[in-house]
Scaffold this motif. Sequence first.
Motif, PDB file in Angstrom:
ATOM      1  N   ASP A 155      34.063  33.657  14.386  1.00 40.37           N
ATOM      2  CA  ASP A 155      34.636  35.441  15.009  1.00 40.37           C
ATOM      3  C   ASP A 155      35.526  35.026  16.338  1.00 40.37           C
ATOM      4  N   ALA A 156      36.205  33.487  16.501  1.00 40.88           N
ATOM      5  CA  ALA A 156      37.460  33.368  17.364  1.00 40.88           C
ATOM      6  C   ALA A 156      36.727  34.708  18.471  1.00 40.88           C
ATOM      7  N   TRP A 157      35.691  34.682  19.389  1.00 40.39           N
ATOM      8  CA  TRP A 157      35.309  35.153  20.154  1.00 40.39           C
ATOM      9  C   TRP A 157      34.165  34.749  21.174  1.00 40.39           C
ATOM     10  N   THR A 158      34.942  34.844  22.292  1.00 39.60           N
ATOM     11  CA  THR A 158      33.991  34.186  23.905  1.00 39.60           C
ATOM     12  C   THR A 158      33.534  35.185  25.142  1.00 39.60           C
ATOM     13  N   PHE A 159      32.129  34.544  25.477  1.00 40.30           N
ATOM     14  CA  PHE A 159      31.636  35.565  25.852  1.00 40.30           C
ATOM     15  C   PHE A 159      30.990  34.622  27.043  1.00 40.30           C
ATOM     16  N   VAL A 160      32.111  34.753  28.462  1.00 40.25           N
ATOM     17  CA  VAL A 160      32.386  34.151  30.083  1.00 40.25           C
ATOM     18  C   VAL A 160      31.846  34.783  30.827  1.00 40.25           C
ATOM     19  N   THR A 161      31.150  33.867  31.348  1.00 47.39           N
ATOM     20  CA  THR A 161      31.343  34.857  33.343  1.00 47.39           C
ATOM     21  C   THR A 161      30.993  33.899  34.374  1.00 47.39           C
ATOM     22  N   GLY A 162      31.000  34.026  35.567  1.00 50.17           N
ATOM     23  CA  GLY A 162      31.321  33.139  36.697  1.00 50.17           C
ATOM     24  C   GLY A 162      31.278  33.960  38.236  1.00 50.17           C
ATOM     25  N   PRO A 163      31.396  32.784  38.851  1.00 48.18           N
ATOM     26  CA  PRO A 163      30.809  33.479  40.198  1.00 48.18           C
ATOM     27  C   PRO A 163      31.579  35.126  40.403  1.00 48.18           C
ATOM     28  N   ALA A 164      30.411  34.922  40.758  1.00 44.06           N
ATOM     29  CA  ALA A 164      30.514  36.917  41.483  1.00 44.06           C
ATOM     30  C   ALA A 164      32.039  37.771  41.881  1.00 44.06           C
ATOM     31  N   ASP A 165      32.145  36.439  43.103  1.00 44.11           N
ATOM     32  CA  ASP A 165      33.259  36.967  44.015  1.00 44.11           C
ATOM     33  C   ASP A 165      34.428  37.033  43.028  1.00 44.11           C
ATOM     34  N   GLU A 166      34.531  35.537  41.999  1.00 47.86           N
ATOM     35  CA  GLU A 166      35.694  35.538  41.207  1.00 47.86           C
ATOM     36  C   GLU A 166      35.928  36.304  39.869  1.00 47.86           C
ATOM     37  N   VAL A 167      34.767  37.064  39.908  1.00 53.25           N
ATOM     38  CA  VAL A 167      34.564  37.780  38.585  1.00 53.25           C
ATOM     39  C   VAL A 167      35.183  38.542  39.176  1.00 53.25           C
ATOM     40  N   LEU A 168      34.914  39.572  40.253  1.00 53.20           N
ATOM     41  CA  LEU A 168      34.966  40.841  40.742  1.00 53.20           C
ATOM     42  C   LEU A 168      37.057  40.656  41.238  1.00 53.20           C
ATOM     43  N   ASP A 169      36.971  39.628  42.252  1.00 60.20           N
ATOM     44  CA  ASP A 169      38.598  39.202  41.888  1.00 60.20           C
ATOM     45  C   ASP A 169      39.648  39.656  40.510  1.00 60.20           C
ATOM     46  N   VAL A 170      39.581  39.195  39.386  1.00 58.34           N
ATOM     47  CA  VAL A 170      39.460  39.139  37.743  1.00 58.34           C
ATOM     48  C   VAL A 170      39.946  40.580  38.262  1.00 58.34           C
ATOM     49  N   VAL A 171      38.718  41.452  37.943  1.00 59.22           N
ATOM     50  CA  VAL A 171      38.917  42.568  37.294  1.00 59.22           C
ATOM     51  C   VAL A 171      39.658  43.640  38.791  1.00 59.22           C
ATOM     52  N   ARG A 172      39.908  43.136  39.925  1.00 57.37           N
ATOM     53  CA  ARG A 172      40.836  43.676  40.163  1.00 57.37           C
ATOM     54  C   ARG A 172      42.337  43.204  40.730  1.00 57.37           C
ATOM     55  N   LYS A 173      42.162  41.632  40.220  1.00 61.84           N
ATOM     56  CA  LYS A 173      43.620  42.016  40.526  1.00 61.84           C
ATOM     57  C   LYS A 173      44.080  41.699  38.929  1.00 61.84           C
ATOM     58  N   GLY A 174      43.916  40.956  38.072  1.00 65.21           N
ATOM     59  CA  GLY A 174      44.347  41.223  36.326  1.00 65.21           C
ATOM     60  C   GLY A 174      43.504  42.524  36.030  1.00 65.21           C
ATOM     61  N   PHE A 175      42.859  43.462  36.214  1.00 60.76           N
ATOM     62  CA  PHE A 175      42.872  44.491  34.848  1.00 60.76           C
ATOM     63  C   PHE A 175      43.419  45.780  36.459  1.00 60.76           C
ATOM     64  N   LEU A 176      43.589  45.339  37.909  1.00 63.66           N
ATOM     65  CA  LEU A 176      43.874  46.746  38.507  1.00 63.66           C
ATOM     66  C   LEU A 176      42.804  47.898  38.655  1.00 63.66           C
ATOM     67  N   THR A 177      41.833  47.203  38.859  1.00 69.22           N
ATOM     68  CA  THR A 177      40.558  48.196  38.809  1.00 69.22           C
ATOM     69  C   THR A 177      39.963  48.328  40.354  1.00 69.22           C
ATOM     70  N   ALA A 178      38.990  49.024  40.879  1.00 70.77           N
ATOM     71  CA  ALA A 178      38.893  49.030  41.945  1.00 70.77           C
ATOM     72  C   ALA A 178      37.505  49.310  41.414  1.00 70.77           C
ATOM     73  N   VAL A 179      36.551  48.122  42.536  1.00 72.70           N
ATOM     74  CA  VAL A 179      35.422  47.683  41.813  1.00 72.70           C
ATOM     75  C   VAL A 179      34.579  47.409  42.993  1.00 72.70           C
ATOM     76  N   GLU A 180      33.308  47.497  43.108  1.00 71.39           N
ATOM     77  CA  GLU A 180      32.815  46.938  44.615  1.00 71.39           C
ATOM     78  C   GLU A 180      31.074  46.266  43.860  1.00 71.39           C
ATOM     79  N   ARG A 181      30.649  45.537  44.500  1.00 75.03           N
ATOM     80  CA  ARG A 181      29.431  45.019  44.085  1.00 75.03           C
ATOM     81  C   ARG A 181      28.111  45.903  44.972  1.00 75.03           C
ATOM     82  N   SER A 182      27.062  46.627  44.125  1.00 75.34           N
ATOM     83  CA  SER A 182      26.376  47.746  44.724  1.00 75.34           C
ATOM     84  C   SER A 182      25.235  46.938  45.052  1.00 75.34           C
ATOM     85  N   GLY A 183      24.158  46.818  45.685  1.00 72.72           N
ATOM     86  CA  GLY A 183      23.244  46.261  46.002  1.00 72.72           C
ATOM     87  C   GLY A 183      23.124  45.269  46.920  1.00 72.72           C
TER      88      GLY A 183
END
Length: 76
Positions: free
Chosen positions: A48-76
């Motif tokens: 299906d050419a569908w990949t599911f990925v994850t990574g270190p929390a700080d790197e994931v948040l960096d991708v969301v913030r800079k790549g998707f220009l979305t404001a997000v913060e970790r909770s807890g």
Amino acid sequence: RLVERLRGLRRRIPAADLAFVSFSVDPETDTPAVLADYRRARGIADADAWTFVTGPADEVLDVVRKGFLTAVERSG
């Protein structure tokens, strides 16, 4: 819901023409094994050419913030 809509899109557009990448924004819970189980449970095959990925929390948040220009913060 989103996965089901994307599966419908996959039926209309061949994997050779479109690849999907889904990534978790909760890498502490969604380990590679959990994501693989999720993929299998929804009948998403390697072909299906569908990949599911994850990574270190700080790197994931960096991708969301800079790549998707979305404001997000970790909770807890």
